[in-house]
Scaffold this active site. Sequence first.
Site, PDB file in Angstrom:
ATOM      1  NE  ARG A  43      17.771   2.530   7.058  1.00 31.09           N
ATOM      2  CZ  ARG A  43      17.668   1.203   6.913  1.00 31.09           C
ATOM      3  NH1 ARG A  43      16.945   0.711   5.948  1.00 31.09           N
ATOM      4  NH2 ARG A  43      18.319   0.393   7.712  1.00 31.09           N
ATOM      5  N   PRO A 102       5.529  -4.461   2.675  1.00 30.93           N
ATOM      6  CG  PRO A 102       6.122  -4.561   0.442  1.00 30.93           C
ATOM      7  CD  PRO A 102       4.966  -4.816   1.364  1.00 30.93           C
ATOM      8  CG  ASN A 103      10.786  -1.984   2.126  1.00 32.40           C
ATOM      9  OD1 ASN A 103      11.736  -2.626   2.547  1.00 32.40           O
ATOM     10  ND2 ASN A 103      10.444  -1.983   0.851  1.00 32.40           N
ATOM     11  CB  ALA A 133       6.261  -1.122  -3.077  1.00 30.76           C
ATOM     12  CE1 TYR A 179       6.111   6.357   2.664  1.00 34.89           C
ATOM     13  CE2 TYR A 179       8.502   6.133   2.623  1.00 34.89           C
ATOM     14  CZ  TYR A 179       7.272   6.017   1.996  1.00 34.89           C
ATOM     15  OH  TYR A 179       7.209   5.565   0.702  1.00 34.89           O
ATOM     16  CG  ASN A 192       0.421   1.111   4.104  1.00 35.75           C
ATOM     17  OD1 ASN A 192       0.726   0.938   2.921  1.00 35.75           O
ATOM     18  ND2 ASN A 192       0.941   2.085   4.841  1.00 35.75           N
ATOM     19  CG  HIS A 238      -1.386   4.172   0.442  1.00 34.71           C
ATOM     20  ND1 HIS A 238      -0.555   3.094   0.283  1.00 34.71           N
ATOM     21  CD2 HIS A 238      -2.456   3.954  -0.345  1.00 34.71           C
ATOM     22  CE1 HIS A 238      -1.106   2.252  -0.571  1.00 34.71           C
ATOM     23  NE2 HIS A 238      -2.263   2.751  -0.974  1.00 34.71           N
ATOM     24  CD  GLU A 269      -5.453   1.600  -2.039  1.00 31.32           C
ATOM     25  OE1 GLU A 269      -6.513   1.446  -2.692  1.00 31.32           O
ATOM     26  OE2 GLU A 269      -4.377   1.972  -2.539  1.00 31.32           O
ATOM     27  NE  ARG A 309       5.767   9.313  -2.186  1.00 29.29           N
ATOM     28  CZ  ARG A 309       6.250   8.234  -1.554  1.00 29.29           C
ATOM     29  NH1 ARG A 309       5.440   7.479  -0.829  1.00 29.29           N
ATOM     30  NH2 ARG A 309       7.525   7.928  -1.649  1.00 29.29           N
TER      31      ARG A 309
HETATM   32  O1  CA2 Z   1       2.492   5.901   1.872  1.00 33.15           O
HETATM   33  C1  CA2 Z   1       2.415   4.693   2.116  1.00 33.15           C
HETATM   34  O2  CA2 Z   1       1.937   4.251   3.166  1.00 33.15           O
HETATM   35  C2  CA2 Z   1       2.998   3.683   1.116  1.00 33.15           C
HETATM   36  O3  CA2 Z   1       2.165   2.522   1.136  1.00 33.15           O
HETATM   37  C3  CA2 Z   1       4.386   3.343   1.607  1.00 33.15           C
HETATM   38  C4  CA2 Z   1       5.163   2.460   0.657  1.00 33.15           C
HETATM   39  C5  CA2 Z   1       5.128   3.015  -0.762  1.00 33.15           C
HETATM   40  O4  CA2 Z   1       5.761   2.121  -1.655  1.00 33.15           O
HETATM   41  C6  CA2 Z   1       3.719   3.287  -1.241  1.00 33.15           C
HETATM   42  O5  CA2 Z   1       3.774   3.859  -2.524  1.00 33.15           O
HETATM   43  C7  CA2 Z   1       3.009   4.235  -0.302  1.00 33.15           C
HETATM   44  C8  CA2 Z   1       6.612   2.345   1.081  1.00 33.15           C
HETATM   45  C9  CA2 Z   1       6.809   1.861   2.470  1.00 33.15           C
HETATM   46  C10 CA2 Z   1       8.267   1.945   2.790  1.00 33.15           C
HETATM   47  O6  CA2 Z   1       8.413   2.563   4.021  1.00 33.15           O
HETATM   48  C11 CA2 Z   1       9.638   2.997   4.352  1.00 33.15           C
HETATM   49  C12 CA2 Z   1       9.749   3.536   5.601  1.00 33.15           C
HETATM   50  C13 CA2 Z   1      10.962   4.030   6.007  1.00 33.15           C
HETATM   51  C14 CA2 Z   1      12.066   3.965   5.163  1.00 33.15           C
HETATM   52  C15 CA2 Z   1      11.943   3.420   3.921  1.00 33.15           C
HETATM   53  C16 CA2 Z   1      10.726   2.931   3.501  1.00 33.15           C
END
Ligand code: CA2
Length: 147
Positions: free
Chosen positions: A18, A10-11, A77, A23, A74, A100, A98, A107
């Site tokens: 963003r 997700p996301n 969340a 990221y 990946n 990330h 896995e 974090r």
């Molecule tokens: O660091 C990673 O790859 C995560 O899997 C990214 C997830 C986060 O919840 C994990 O803890 C770590 C979040 C992905 C959301 O990505 C976004 C990208 C741009 C703007 C907002 C969110």
Amino acid sequence: MQSFLILNGPNLNLLGQRQPEVYGRTTLEDIRDMCADHAKSCGVEVEFAQSNHEGVMIDMIHQAKAVHDGIILNAGAYTHTSVALQDAIASVEVPTIELHLSNIHARETFRHHSYISPVAVGLICGFGANGYRLAIDALCGWLEEHA
Ligand code: CA2
């Protein structure tokens, strides 16, 4: 030819648009292209996918059993919440790395626990988009050692 599923949760479709401070500025499309190039140079095929839905991800993991030699996941969340994804990975017995972008251990504390880690062959985190290349290399190496 070996085949890998690279599955994003997700996301991650918002990458590059963003929170670039967390990221980076690379989009998921950039990462998909980078993975395709790197996989080609390693002689493996990749299917690259993203879903915002836990059930869709579970279906893709189930389907990977018949098709793919390994999974790079990946889970976003869902990493920190999903017993269902853990069960799916455990049930298919397809080696899973896995992944990330960020260093989840540097974090918030709620990101320190992963439901994926206990069923993964290994974990790569904190190397941004380059982590995808590292994960492809790691999966190739793991499969070679476990052939
Ligand atoms: O660091 C990673 O790859 C995560 O899997 C990214 C997830 C986060 O919840 C994990 O803890 C770590 C979040 C992905 C959301 O990505 C976004 C990208 C741009 C703007 C907002 C969110």
